[in-house]
Design a protein around this motif. Structure first.
Motif, PDB file in Angstrom:
ATOM      1  N   GLN A 286       0.832  -1.208   0.000  1.00  0.00           N
ATOM      2  CA  GLN A 286       0.000   0.000   0.000  1.00  0.00           C
ATOM      3  C   GLN A 286       0.866   1.258   0.000  1.00  0.00           C
ATOM      4  N   GLN A 287       1.911   1.250   0.792  1.00  0.00           N
ATOM      5  CA  GLN A 287       2.829   2.398   0.858  1.00  0.00           C
ATOM      6  C   GLN A 287       3.493   2.624  -0.493  1.00  0.00           C
ATOM      7  N   TYR A 288       3.954   1.556  -1.111  1.00  0.00           N
ATOM      8  CA  TYR A 288       4.623   1.660  -2.406  1.00  0.00           C
ATOM      9  C   TYR A 288       3.688   2.222  -3.475  1.00  0.00           C
ATOM     10  N   LEU A 289       2.469   1.708  -3.530  1.00  0.00           N
ATOM     11  CA  LEU A 289       1.522   2.162  -4.542  1.00  0.00           C
ATOM     12  C   LEU A 289       1.199   3.645  -4.369  1.00  0.00           C
ATOM     13  N   TYR A 290       0.956   4.055  -3.124  1.00  0.00           N
ATOM     14  CA  TYR A 290       0.625   5.460  -2.863  1.00  0.00           C
ATOM     15  C   TYR A 290       1.800   6.371  -3.212  1.00  0.00           C
ATOM     16  N   ASP A 291       2.980   6.027  -2.747  1.00  0.00           N
ATOM     17  CA  ASP A 291       4.148   6.874  -3.004  1.00  0.00           C
ATOM     18  C   ASP A 291       4.467   6.955  -4.492  1.00  0.00           C
ATOM     19  N   SER A 292       4.334   5.831  -5.195  1.00  0.00           N
ATOM     20  CA  SER A 292       4.655   5.805  -6.625  1.00  0.00           C
ATOM     21  C   SER A 292       3.720   6.701  -7.420  1.00  0.00           C
ATOM     22  N   LEU A 293       2.421   6.611  -7.132  1.00  0.00           N
ATOM     23  CA  LEU A 293       1.474   7.439  -7.869  1.00  0.00           C
ATOM     24  C   LEU A 293       1.621   8.906  -7.477  1.00  0.00           C
ATOM     25  N   TYR A 294       1.806   9.180  -6.209  1.00  0.00           N
ATOM     26  CA  TYR A 294       1.988  10.557  -5.741  1.00  0.00           C
ATOM     27  C   TYR A 294       3.186  11.194  -6.446  1.00  0.00           C
ATOM     28  N   ASP A 295       4.296  10.471  -6.511  1.00  0.00           N
ATOM     29  CA  ASP A 295       5.507  11.005  -7.148  1.00  0.00           C
ATOM     30  C   ASP A 295       5.299  11.219  -8.643  1.00  0.00           C
ATOM     31  N   ALA A 296       4.587  10.305  -9.283  1.00  0.00           N
ATOM     32  CA  ALA A 296       4.341  10.448 -10.719  1.00  0.00           C
ATOM     33  C   ALA A 296       3.471  11.665 -11.015  1.00  0.00           C
ATOM     34  N   ILE A 297       2.419  11.857 -10.231  1.00  0.00           N
ATOM     35  CA  ILE A 297       1.545  13.021 -10.426  1.00  0.00           C
ATOM     36  C   ILE A 297       2.319  14.316 -10.175  1.00  0.00           C
ATOM     37  N   ARG A 298       3.154  14.327  -9.137  1.00  0.00           N
ATOM     38  CA  ARG A 298       3.935  15.522  -8.827  1.00  0.00           C
ATOM     39  C   ARG A 298       4.903  15.851  -9.963  1.00  0.00           C
ATOM     40  N   GLU A 299       5.451  14.813 -10.599  1.00  0.00           N
ATOM     41  CA  GLU A 299       6.387  15.035 -11.697  1.00  0.00           C
ATOM     42  C   GLU A 299       5.693  15.650 -12.914  1.00  0.00           C
ATOM     43  N   TYR A 300       4.495  15.171 -13.223  1.00  0.00           N
ATOM     44  CA  TYR A 300       3.797  15.637 -14.420  1.00  0.00           C
ATOM     45  C   TYR A 300       2.984  16.900 -14.171  1.00  0.00           C
ATOM     46  N   TYR A 301       2.660  17.177 -12.906  1.00  0.00           N
ATOM     47  CA  TYR A 301       1.903  18.392 -12.568  1.00  0.00           C
ATOM     48  C   TYR A 301       2.637  19.148 -11.458  1.00  0.00           C
ATOM     49  N   PRO A 302       3.791  19.731 -11.789  1.00  0.00           N
ATOM     50  CA  PRO A 302       4.638  20.352 -10.758  1.00  0.00           C
ATOM     51  C   PRO A 302       4.013  21.570 -10.084  1.00  0.00           C
ATOM     52  N   LYS A 303       2.976  22.149 -10.648  1.00  0.00           N
ATOM     53  CA  LYS A 303       2.369  23.344 -10.069  1.00  0.00           C
ATOM     54  C   LYS A 303       1.316  23.025  -8.998  1.00  0.00           C
ATOM     55  N   LEU A 304       0.967  21.764  -8.848  1.00  0.00           N
ATOM     56  CA  LEU A 304      -0.035  21.400  -7.850  1.00  0.00           C
ATOM     57  C   LEU A 304       0.551  21.490  -6.448  1.00  0.00           C
ATOM     58  N   ASP A 305      -0.253  21.946  -5.494  1.00  0.00           N
ATOM     59  CA  ASP A 305       0.207  21.967  -4.110  1.00  0.00           C
ATOM     60  C   ASP A 305      -0.040  20.601  -3.471  1.00  0.00           C
ATOM     61  N   GLU A 306       0.396  20.450  -2.225  1.00  0.00           N
ATOM     62  CA  GLU A 306       0.317  19.150  -1.564  1.00  0.00           C
ATOM     63  C   GLU A 306      -1.121  18.657  -1.425  1.00  0.00           C
ATOM     64  N   ARG A 307      -2.046  19.556  -1.114  1.00  0.00           N
ATOM     65  CA  ARG A 307      -3.437  19.158  -0.961  1.00  0.00           C
ATOM     66  C   ARG A 307      -3.996  18.619  -2.275  1.00  0.00           C
ATOM     67  N   GLN A 308      -3.686  19.295  -3.379  1.00  0.00           N
ATOM     68  CA  GLN A 308      -4.160  18.848  -4.690  1.00  0.00           C
ATOM     69  C   GLN A 308      -3.533  17.511  -5.071  1.00  0.00           C
ATOM     70  N   LEU A 309      -2.246  17.360  -4.776  1.00  0.00           N
ATOM     71  CA  LEU A 309      -1.567  16.098  -5.074  1.00  0.00           C
ATOM     72  C   LEU A 309      -2.194  14.945  -4.302  1.00  0.00           C
ATOM     73  N   GLU A 310      -2.473  15.165  -3.017  1.00  0.00           N
ATOM     74  CA  GLU A 310      -3.084  14.128  -2.201  1.00  0.00           C
ATOM     75  C   GLU A 310      -4.476  13.784  -2.701  1.00  0.00           C
ATOM     76  N   HIS A 311      -5.232  14.801  -3.125  1.00  0.00           N
ATOM     77  CA  HIS A 311      -6.583  14.564  -3.624  1.00  0.00           C
ATOM     78  C   HIS A 311      -6.559  13.696  -4.883  1.00  0.00           C
ATOM     79  N   LEU A 312      -5.683  14.034  -5.836  1.00  0.00           N
ATOM     80  CA  LEU A 312      -5.602  13.260  -7.073  1.00  0.00           C
ATOM     81  C   LEU A 312      -5.110  11.842  -6.805  1.00  0.00           C
ATOM     82  N   THR A 313      -4.130  11.718  -5.929  1.00  0.00           N
ATOM     83  CA  THR A 313      -3.600  10.384  -5.627  1.00  0.00           C
ATOM     84  C   THR A 313      -4.663   9.513  -4.990  1.00  0.00           C
ATOM     85  N   ARG A 314      -5.438  10.097  -4.085  1.00  0.00           N
ATOM     86  CA  ARG A 314      -6.432   9.327  -3.343  1.00  0.00           C
ATOM     87  C   ARG A 314      -7.569   8.826  -4.228  1.00  0.00           C
TER      88      ARG A 314
END
Length: 255
Positions: free
Chosen positions: A93-121
């Motif tokens: 579960q940790q691996y899946l969450y971290d992997s997707l979170y990092d991928a979204i952050r890489e492709y959408y660098p302007k998103l803040d932490e709250r937005q990143l968490e929302h998309l990942t979730r």
């Protein structure tokens, strides 16, 4: 008899704080290996992908297993239920969450932490083994499923399993203005899976056509149940079995 052509209803995104607030009254059903069944097709996707700590077996609570058997038996002739994932170790579960979170952050660098968490979730729950707010897949109540034909060919569901895309929303193909032939087939395949699972008491996560729940907090939120049936659970080890047996023996001797 289940109707497999009923349209998939639009479902809201879960109210996650409300989900987390639902009490859990765990009935302590053990985890059960799903591949023992001749009715289910079991394909542990993360193990086959080489995800570290992923298991070569899929496990669920017994009541979930029984409902999956009924789903599989209810499907149209020549269509089979495939279980891709169920209970997960925390590390997965940790691996899946971290992997997707990092991928979204890489492709959408302007998103803040709250937005990143929302998309990942929308596709992976935050890892938690808390007694009060466990990740659904850590309870043994969440399952990821799809369909295949008699010869093991995947039915077209419109996206790959775990594809982090708006197209993965369960009801996406109910909303198209114009339908190509393939769109209609995808829509009908999703309807078959959704209606078969819903008929056996499963709820669906609206952002993922493959994700269904029974007994966990997400299921309780969707169905209006006053409490969830399943909290976090672990596979029994020989050590824990022995200790439980000794505790029971000691308790019996004291009485």
């Amino acid at each position: 008899m289940t109707s497999f052509t009923t349209p998939i209803p639009l479902q809201p995104e879960p109210d996650w704080p409300a989900v987390a607030a639902i009490p859990i009254v765990d009935d302590e059903q053990p985890l059960h290996p799903l591949s023992l069944s001749r009715v289910l097709r079991v394909y542990p996707a993360y193990f086959r992908m080489g995800v570290r700590h992923a298991l070569p077996e899929c496990y669920s609570r017994m009541a979930v297993f029984e409902r999956l058997l009924q789903v599989a038996r209810s499907l149209p002739h020549g269509v089979h239920l495939v279980v891709l994932d169920a209970w997960r170790p925390f590390a997965v579960q940790q691996y899946l969450y971290d992997s997707l979170y990092d991928a979204i952050r890489e492709y959408y660098p302007k998103l803040d932490e709250r937005q990143l968490e929302h998309l990942t979730r929308q596709f992976v729950s935050p890892p938690s083994s808390s007694r009060n707010t466990p990740s659904p897949h850590l309870t043994g109540g969440a399952v990821d499923v799809t369909l295949c034909d008699e010869d093991g060919r995947w039915l077209d569901m419109g996206t790959a399993f775990d594809e982090a895309s708006p197209l993965s929303a369960t009801a996406h193909f109910e909303q198209l203005a114009d339908y190509r032939e393939r769109d209609l087939q995808v829509r009908d395949n999703r309807r078959t899976l959704y209606n078969a699972m819903a008929a056996q008491g499963f709820s669906n996560l609206s952002s993922e056509w493959w994700h269904y729940d029974y007994g966990d907090q997400l299921w309780a939120w969707h169905t209006g149940a006053s409490a969830a049936l399943y909290g976090p659970v672990q596979l029994q080890t020989l050590d824990t079995v022995w200790r439980k047996q000794l505790e029971q023996q000691l308790a019996a001797e004291q009485h």
